[in-house]
Design an enzyme around this catalytic site. Structure first.
Site, PDB file in Angstrom:
ATOM      1  N   PRO A   1      14.073  40.879  86.162  1.00 15.91           N
ATOM      2  CA  PRO A   1      15.009  41.983  85.913  1.00 15.91           C
ATOM      3  C   PRO A   1      15.952  42.176  87.108  1.00 15.91           C
ATOM      4  O   PRO A   1      15.546  42.013  88.258  1.00 15.91           O
ATOM      5  CB  PRO A   1      14.098  43.203  85.712  1.00 15.91           C
ATOM      6  CG  PRO A   1      12.768  42.820  86.253  1.00 15.91           C
ATOM      7  CD  PRO A   1      12.671  41.323  86.191  1.00 15.91           C
TER       8      PRO A   1
ATOM      9  N   SER B   1      15.487  39.567  92.321  1.00 12.89           N
ATOM     10  CA  SER B   1      16.280  38.684  91.464  1.00 12.89           C
ATOM     11  C   SER B   1      17.413  37.982  92.235  1.00 12.89           C
ATOM     12  O   SER B   1      17.626  36.773  92.089  1.00 12.89           O
ATOM     13  CB  SER B   1      16.780  39.497  90.274  1.00 12.89           C
ATOM     14  OG  SER B   1      18.128  39.372  90.086  1.00 12.89           O
TER      15      SER B   1
ATOM     16  N   ALA C   1      17.744  37.215  95.509  1.00 12.96           N
ATOM     17  CA  ALA C   1      17.259  36.161  96.418  1.00 12.96           C
ATOM     18  C   ALA C   1      16.757  34.966  95.620  1.00 12.96           C
ATOM     19  O   ALA C   1      16.994  33.809  95.999  1.00 12.96           O
ATOM     20  CB  ALA C   1      16.151  36.718  97.313  1.00 12.96           C
ATOM     21  N   ALA C   2      16.084  35.220  94.494  1.00 18.31           N
ATOM     22  CA  ALA C   2      15.532  34.116  93.695  1.00 18.31           C
ATOM     23  C   ALA C   2      16.654  33.243  93.125  1.00 18.31           C
ATOM     24  O   ALA C   2      16.532  32.006  93.081  1.00 18.31           O
ATOM     25  CB  ALA C   2      14.652  34.667  92.574  1.00 18.31           C
TER      26      ALA C   2
ATOM     27  N   ASP D   1      12.644  39.588 101.159  1.00 18.69           N
ATOM     28  CA  ASP D   1      12.780  39.021  99.811  1.00 18.69           C
ATOM     29  C   ASP D   1      12.940  37.502  99.872  1.00 18.69           C
ATOM     30  O   ASP D   1      12.223  36.750  99.202  1.00 18.69           O
ATOM     31  CB  ASP D   1      13.983  39.629  99.077  1.00 18.69           C
ATOM     32  CG  ASP D   1      13.716  41.050  98.602  1.00 18.69           C
ATOM     33  OD1 ASP D   1      12.746  41.660  99.084  1.00 18.69           O
ATOM     34  OD2 ASP D   1      14.475  41.544  97.746  1.00 18.69           O
TER      35      ASP D   1
END
Ligand code: MEV
Length: 317
Positions: free
Chosen positions: A101, A108, A110-111, A152
């Protein structure tokens, strides 16, 4: 050239969000039930050097050259080109999808950057090591969150539980006994930068009071590390409750988060707190494999738009 696929998990902060920005310790774990996937196909039908970006979740289909250079996707790709000294990349199509989300405290942003760094650098034949991937993701976080602590990008890059202090080498946490988390989403987006700025403003108004609260959260976080490393789950739950009270005191909780925290405790969770930036986003509850489904149900009845049950496993070594 074959297609390349890279992914990066979500994360939750168990202890020390916000205060980690002020050099206090924090504990975070990856959440593998949600992830970003970045795939690359060679652009055999594209003009030489053309990079096409497809991000269907945000309705984006654009050439890299046409994207604002400050856009996080552009920064992520261009950071890799810069790092690898690539002046003219081969043509390719980068496709990004995510189940994490957005603006909900689960990492989210950083990913996305991390999955892109890994996919693009592998496609270019020079997969970047973790430390470089984490640094490049931190650079993008700085543009978007102003003053990120770096937790993160660290926990998502290494995809293992971490004990993190800003500007220090992150330590991998030794998890003694498995524990179960139930994650509940308020469904309310809360941009990290905004929440971090809010704490900064209140700290500026009352530095002494806020420093004292930050120190109390630091003490809770150190005790939590010990509880995780000795497998003392009842203590871990109590410490989560203690951290939540202090997060409320620094002004980052919300009515919706408090409702979910209360519902989780009422359904048998050993402890519960918000996670990440707060003011919306997600909360976490400590449960057991047996109580987790009831806690998840109670969260949904109390308004959670989504719940995830996630197991934190003991460390291998
Ligand atoms: C965001 O996931 C965590 C915060 O502590 C901000 C940061 O550490 O950069 C709120």
């Amino acid at each position: 050239m074959p297609a390349i696929l890279a992914s990066a998990p979500g994360k939750v902060i168990l202890f020390g969000e916000h205060t980690v920005v002020y050099h206090r310790p924090a504990v975070a774990v990856p959440v593998t039930q949600v992830k970003v996937k970045a795939s690359i196909l060679p652009g055999i039908n594209l003009p030489p050097g053309k990079v096409q970006i497809e991000a269907p979740d945000i309705d984006l289909s654009v050439a890299l050259d046409e994207l604002d250079p400050g856009h996080p996707l552009s920064l992520a790709v261009r950071n890799v080109f810069r790092e690898l000294s690539i002046a003219r990349p081969p043509a390719f199509i980068l496709r990004i999808t995510s189940t994490i989300p957005i603006a909900a405290g689960m990492g989210s942003g950083a990913a996305v950057t991390i999955a892109i760094c890994r996919a693009v650098s592998s496609f270019l034949g020079s997969p970047l090591p973790d430390a470089v991937v984490s640094r490049l993701a931190y650079e993008v976080e700085q543009v978007y969150h102003g003053n990120p602590s770096g937790i993160d990008n660290t926990v998502i890059t290494y995809a293992q539980p971490v004990y993190y202090v800003r500007d220090q080498t992150p330590e991998l946490l030794k998890v003694r006994r498995p524990f179960t988390l139930v994650i509940g989403d308020t469904g309310i987006q809360s941009p990290t930068g905004l929440a971090v700025r809010g704490v900064r403003e209140r700290w500026e108004q009352d530095p002494g009071g806020y420093e004292a609260l930050f120190d109390r959260i630091a003490t809770v976080t150190r005790q939590a590390r010990q509880a995780i490393e000795t497998g003392d789950l009842p203590a871990l739950g109590r410490l989560m409750d203690g951290n939540q009270a202090l997060l409320q005191a620094i002004g980052v909780s919300s009515v919706e988060l408090e409702a979910l925290v209360a519902a989780a405790r009422g359904a048998g969770a050993q402890g519960a707190k918000l996670t990440g930036a707060g003011a919306g986003g997600n909360m976490i509850a400590l449960a057991s494999p047996e109580t987790a489904p009831a806690v998840a149900q109670a969260l949904e009845r109390a308004g959670a738009t989504r719940t995830i049950i996630s197991q934190v496993e003991p460390s291998k070594s």
